[in-house]
Design an enzyme around this catalytic site. Structure first.
Site, short mmCIF file in Angstrom:
data_model
loop_
_atom_site.label_atom_id
_atom_site.label_comp_id
_atom_site.label_asym_id
_atom_site.label_seq_id
_atom_site.Cartn_x
_atom_site.Cartn_y
_atom_site.Cartn_z
N ASN A 38 0.82 -1.22 0.00
CA ASN A 38 0.00 0.00 0.00
C ASN A 38 0.85 1.27 0.00
O ASN A 38 0.36 2.35 0.30
CB ASN A 38 -0.94 -0.01 1.20
CG ASN A 38 -0.16 -0.04 2.52
OD1 ASN A 38 1.07 0.03 2.52
ND2 ASN A 38 -0.87 -0.15 3.63
N ASN A 40 2.97 2.29 2.03
CA ASN A 40 3.39 2.78 3.35
C ASN A 40 4.83 2.34 3.58
O ASN A 40 5.20 1.19 3.29
CB ASN A 40 2.51 2.19 4.45
CG ASN A 40 1.08 2.73 4.43
OD1 ASN A 40 0.31 2.50 5.34
ND2 ASN A 40 0.70 3.44 3.38
N HIS A 131 19.10 26.29 -1.96
CA HIS A 131 18.84 27.20 -3.08
C HIS A 131 19.03 28.66 -2.64
O HIS A 131 19.53 29.48 -3.41
CB HIS A 131 17.43 26.98 -3.63
CG HIS A 131 17.12 27.90 -4.77
ND1 HIS A 131 17.85 27.88 -5.94
CD2 HIS A 131 16.20 28.87 -4.92
CE1 HIS A 131 17.38 28.81 -6.76
NE2 HIS A 131 16.38 29.41 -6.16
N LYS A 193 17.79 36.93 -16.16
CA LYS A 193 16.84 35.87 -16.57
C LYS A 193 15.45 36.17 -16.04
O LYS A 193 15.30 36.73 -14.96
CB LYS A 193 17.33 34.53 -16.00
CG LYS A 193 16.37 33.37 -16.17
CD LYS A 193 16.94 32.09 -15.57
CE LYS A 193 16.34 31.75 -14.22
NZ LYS A 193 16.75 30.44 -13.71
N ARG A 195 11.55 34.16 -15.50
CA ARG A 195 10.78 32.92 -15.66
C ARG A 195 9.42 33.28 -16.21
O ARG A 195 8.83 34.28 -15.82
CB ARG A 195 10.61 32.22 -14.31
CG ARG A 195 11.85 31.46 -13.92
CD ARG A 195 11.54 30.16 -13.18
NE ARG A 195 12.80 29.42 -13.02
CZ ARG A 195 13.19 28.46 -13.84
NH1 ARG A 195 12.43 28.09 -14.84
NH2 ARG A 195 14.33 27.86 -13.65
C1 R5P Z 1 16.80 28.84 -10.32
O1 R5P Z 1 16.64 29.84 -9.64
C2 R5P Z 1 17.95 27.92 -10.16
O2 R5P Z 1 19.11 28.60 -9.76
C3 R5P Z 1 18.24 27.18 -11.44
O3 R5P Z 1 18.57 28.10 -12.45
C4 R5P Z 1 17.05 26.38 -11.88
O4 R5P Z 1 16.66 25.54 -10.84
C5 R5P Z 1 17.38 25.56 -13.10
O5 R5P Z 1 16.22 24.93 -13.55
P1 R5P Z 1 16.11 24.49 -15.07
O6 R5P Z 1 17.31 23.65 -15.38
O7 R5P Z 1 14.83 23.70 -15.12
O8 R5P Z 1 16.03 25.71 -15.92
#
Ligand code: R5P
Length: 313
Positions: A38, A40, A131, A193, A195
């Site tokens: 299951n 677990n 991170h 950059k 997103r």
């Molecule tokens: C984002 O802030 C991180 O520093 C990396 O740039 C990110 O995790 C990379 O992700 P991906 O390879 O999917 O672009």
């Protein structure tokens, strides 16, 4: 109080746990970890851990949520077995990118995972390159954060890097890249950059710095889809960049990452083994640097009450 050191591995990355144990000079402890039909998870330590200084090694790698839950259950089992002290050794901390409420009605999952680890009974955390360093503050227990900058920069110091410039893949990675550039005594450029939405699409907008005619050493903390790297390389080549090396501390590599990395024609891709990698997938231009020495030395120091910071001086 606690007595001797005991180190155990979850199922996420037993090769790394064995290498860490070897560095410390003792075998991995015996523990049964498996899943019932299951799904677990069941954990049972197969040796006495009463009053011992217990280290549980488990990076949060695929399947990520299982890896997390498994570590929580291991911590709970260790607590109930009267371990003297429990340190969660998490070479890669997933959910680190969810570290703030930057959109309406979203979670801060990095904080939630920290709360779960503490609630389960972790007394300390040992990790590497979160991170964002501020994630340390999501914990109310001590956090030692190791830095792959040391093995990575030591490696590049042995390589011929002529006419190179270190490149950060985004403004948030500026300090990480600067630290590497300083240690290699080369200049720094930064990619601006952005997103696009939540669908793992990254777009490099501008290159801050002069890369024309230069070779680029691109550094990121983690690579997932490699979308960030691909868009960085496109922007750098448009600005006249020549040879490329890519390095990242946590090679999470999911979805299209392998194909995208292959398409870069990079001189080299340098990563650590904080995340396990199937040997048959490793391309000939990839170098994998071991993190076990750092983790092993840090664990030995934590156990004996010596400074972990002194490792970096
Ligand atoms: C984002 O802030 C991180 O520093 C990396 O740039 C990110 O995790 C990379 O992700 P991906 O390879 O999917 O672009």
């Amino acid at each position: 109080m606690y007595t001797d050191l005991a180190i155990f591995s979850g199922r996420a990355h037993s090769a790394l746990a064995s290498a860490i144990a070897a560095r410390i000079g003792q075998p991995l402890g015996r523990v049964d970890v498996f899943e019932f039909t299951n799904e677990n998870i069941f954990v049972q330590f197969q040796e006495n851990i009463r009053q011992r200084d217990v280290f549980l090694v488990q990076p949060f790698v695929s399947p990520v949520n299982t890896s997390i839950m498994e570590l929580l259950i291991m911590i709970d089992a260790a607590r109930r077995a009267s371990a003297g002290r429990i340190t969660a050794v998490i070479p890669y901390y997933a959910y680190g990118r969810s570290d703030k409420k930057d959109q309406p009605r979203v979670p801060i999952s990095a904080r939630l995972v920290a709360n779960l680890l503490e609630t389960a009974g972790a007394d300390r955390i040992l990790t590497m390159n979160l991170h964002a360093g501020q994630i340390q503050g999501f914990f109310n227990v001590p956090v030692d954060e190791l830095n792959a900058l040391y093995p990575v920069s030591a490696y590049f110091q042995t390589q011929r890097l002529e006419n190179y410039i270190v490149v950060a893949t985004d403004v948030g990675g500026e300090k990480r890249a600067r630290d590497l550039a300083v240690r290699l005594d080369v200049p720094l450029a930064i990619i601006d950059k952005r997103r696009v939405g939540n669908n793992e699409v990254a777009e490099a907008m501008h290159v801050i710095g002069d890369v024309d005619g230069k070779n680029c050493l691109i550094v990121d903390d983690e690579i997932l889809t490699a979308g960030t790297i691909v868009s960085a390389v496109k922007a750098l080549r448009a600005e006249g960049a020549q040879e490329l090396i890519v390095t990242c501390y946590h090679p999470v590599f999911g979805g299209p990452a392998w194909d995208r990395l292959a398409s870069l024609n990079a001189r080299e891709i340098v990563v650590t083994d904080s995340v396990p990698m199937a040997p048959e997938k490793v391309p000939s231009n990839m170098t994998i640097l071991p993190v076990a020495p750092q983790f092993g030395d840090a664990i030995a120091r934590i156990h004996s009450g010596q400074s972990v910071g002194a490792l970096f001086q």
